[in-house]
Write a protein that holds these residues in place. Structure first.
Motif, mmCIF file in Angstrom:
data_model
loop_
_atom_site.group_PDB
_atom_site.id
_atom_site.type_symbol
_atom_site.label_atom_id
_atom_site.label_comp_id
_atom_site.label_asym_id
_atom_site.label_seq_id
_atom_site.Cartn_x
_atom_site.Cartn_y
_atom_site.Cartn_z
ATOM 1 N N MET A 51 -90.916 -21.503 64.403
ATOM 2 C CA MET A 51 -90.924 -20.526 62.690
ATOM 3 C C MET A 51 -89.751 -19.499 62.947
ATOM 4 O O MET A 51 -88.651 -19.839 61.517
ATOM 5 C CB MET A 51 -91.594 -19.644 62.739
ATOM 6 N N LEU A 52 -89.098 -19.336 63.986
ATOM 7 C CA LEU A 52 -87.614 -18.246 64.006
ATOM 8 C C LEU A 52 -86.116 -19.764 63.813
ATOM 9 O O LEU A 52 -85.731 -18.976 63.724
ATOM 10 C CB LEU A 52 -87.934 -18.487 65.440
ATOM 11 N N THR A 53 -86.160 -20.843 64.065
ATOM 12 C CA THR A 53 -85.602 -21.867 64.433
ATOM 13 C C THR A 53 -85.168 -21.980 63.135
ATOM 14 O O THR A 53 -84.190 -21.914 62.324
ATOM 15 C CB THR A 53 -85.924 -23.136 65.058
ATOM 16 N N ALA A 54 -85.817 -22.286 61.382
ATOM 17 C CA ALA A 54 -85.947 -22.531 60.747
ATOM 18 C C ALA A 54 -85.793 -21.448 60.015
ATOM 19 O O ALA A 54 -84.705 -22.109 59.067
ATOM 20 C CB ALA A 54 -87.519 -22.506 60.256
ATOM 21 N N ALA A 55 -85.292 -20.173 60.387
ATOM 22 C CA ALA A 55 -84.351 -19.263 59.860
ATOM 23 C C ALA A 55 -83.198 -19.520 60.722
ATOM 24 O O ALA A 55 -82.200 -18.794 59.223
ATOM 25 C CB ALA A 55 -84.969 -17.831 60.303
ATOM 26 N N TYR A 56 -82.923 -20.184 61.206
ATOM 27 C CA TYR A 56 -81.421 -20.288 61.671
ATOM 28 C C TYR A 56 -81.052 -21.566 61.279
ATOM 29 O O TYR A 56 -79.649 -22.345 61.754
ATOM 30 C CB TYR A 56 -80.377 -20.154 63.038
ATOM 31 N N ASP A 57 -81.515 -22.631 60.159
ATOM 32 C CA ASP A 57 -81.365 -24.220 60.477
ATOM 33 C C ASP A 57 -82.308 -23.984 58.939
ATOM 34 O O ASP A 57 -83.232 -25.190 58.413
ATOM 35 C CB ASP A 57 -82.029 -25.240 61.737
ATOM 36 N N ASP A 58 -81.938 -23.206 57.935
ATOM 37 C CA ASP A 58 -82.396 -22.997 56.802
ATOM 38 C C ASP A 58 -82.798 -24.417 55.533
ATOM 39 O O ASP A 58 -81.292 -25.290 56.169
ATOM 40 C CB ASP A 58 -82.399 -22.150 55.893
ATOM 41 N N ALA B 10 -81.633 -24.623 52.865
ATOM 42 C CA ALA B 10 -80.315 -23.852 52.070
ATOM 43 C C ALA B 10 -79.298 -24.197 52.573
ATOM 44 O O ALA B 10 -78.165 -24.509 51.807
ATOM 45 C CB ALA B 10 -80.579 -23.132 51.170
ATOM 46 N N ASP B 11 -78.926 -24.133 54.037
ATOM 47 C CA ASP B 11 -78.303 -24.751 54.613
ATOM 48 C C ASP B 11 -76.797 -23.224 54.291
ATOM 49 O O ASP B 11 -75.693 -24.101 54.824
ATOM 50 C CB ASP B 11 -77.219 -25.913 54.246
ATOM 51 N N THR B 12 -77.520 -22.345 54.060
ATOM 52 C CA THR B 12 -76.657 -21.001 54.207
ATOM 53 C C THR B 12 -76.256 -20.620 56.054
ATOM 54 O O THR B 12 -74.787 -20.377 55.671
ATOM 55 C CB THR B 12 -77.662 -19.980 54.123
ATOM 56 N N THR B 13 -77.032 -21.094 56.941
ATOM 57 C CA THR B 13 -76.322 -20.781 58.250
ATOM 58 C C THR B 13 -75.313 -21.790 58.213
ATOM 59 O O THR B 13 -74.245 -21.431 58.610
ATOM 60 C CB THR B 13 -77.167 -20.680 59.863
ATOM 61 N N ALA B 14 -75.518 -23.039 57.781
ATOM 62 C CA ALA B 14 -74.318 -24.495 58.343
ATOM 63 C C ALA B 14 -73.238 -23.946 57.383
ATOM 64 O O ALA B 14 -72.196 -24.037 58.361
ATOM 65 C CB ALA B 14 -74.916 -25.428 57.361
ATOM 66 N N GLU B 15 -73.670 -23.227 56.710
ATOM 67 C CA GLU B 15 -72.204 -23.161 55.743
ATOM 68 C C GLU B 15 -71.273 -21.688 55.749
ATOM 69 O O GLU B 15 -70.087 -21.785 56.171
ATOM 70 C CB GLU B 15 -72.425 -22.522 54.162
ATOM 71 N N PHE B 16 -72.039 -21.042 56.324
ATOM 72 C CA PHE B 16 -71.814 -19.756 57.336
ATOM 73 C C PHE B 16 -70.813 -20.469 58.728
ATOM 74 O O PHE B 16 -69.715 -19.739 58.756
ATOM 75 C CB PHE B 16 -73.352 -18.971 57.779
ATOM 76 N N ASN B 17 -71.138 -21.262 59.299
ATOM 77 C CA ASN B 17 -70.453 -21.433 60.547
ATOM 78 C C ASN B 17 -69.390 -22.244 59.876
ATOM 79 O O ASN B 17 -67.932 -22.438 60.783
ATOM 80 C CB ASN B 17 -71.717 -23.015 61.509
#
Length: 70
Positions: free
Chosen positions: A1-8, A10-17
């Motif tokens: 479940m924790l991994t899903a917060a960083y691989d959501d 909506a691609d929020t974290t992907a867009e940040f990177n």
């Protein structure tokens, strides 16, 4: 479940990177192609942390890649 917060979904974290890659282009002239990168989020259970990073697929060989460590 924790991994899903960083691989959501909506691609929020992907867009940040990818924004970090764009900033490297603007500020350092890195010449990176942010859309070519995939987002990877991994849970490192032994060390109790999440690693997240832009990943350049092998098909993009020859492109400069920067590794940032804190």
């Amino acid at each position: 479940m924790l991994t899903a917060a960083y691989d959501d979904g909506a691609d929020t974290t992907a867009e940040f990177n990818k924004n970090v890659l764009s900033a490297l282009n603007r500020r350092l002239g890195a010449g990176l192609n942010p859309p070519a990168f995939d987002h990877v989020a991994l849970r490192e259970a032994d060390n109790k942390w999440i690693e997240m990073r832009p990943f350049l697929p092998a098909a993009q060989a020859g492109t400069a890649v920067f590794v940032m460590r804190s």
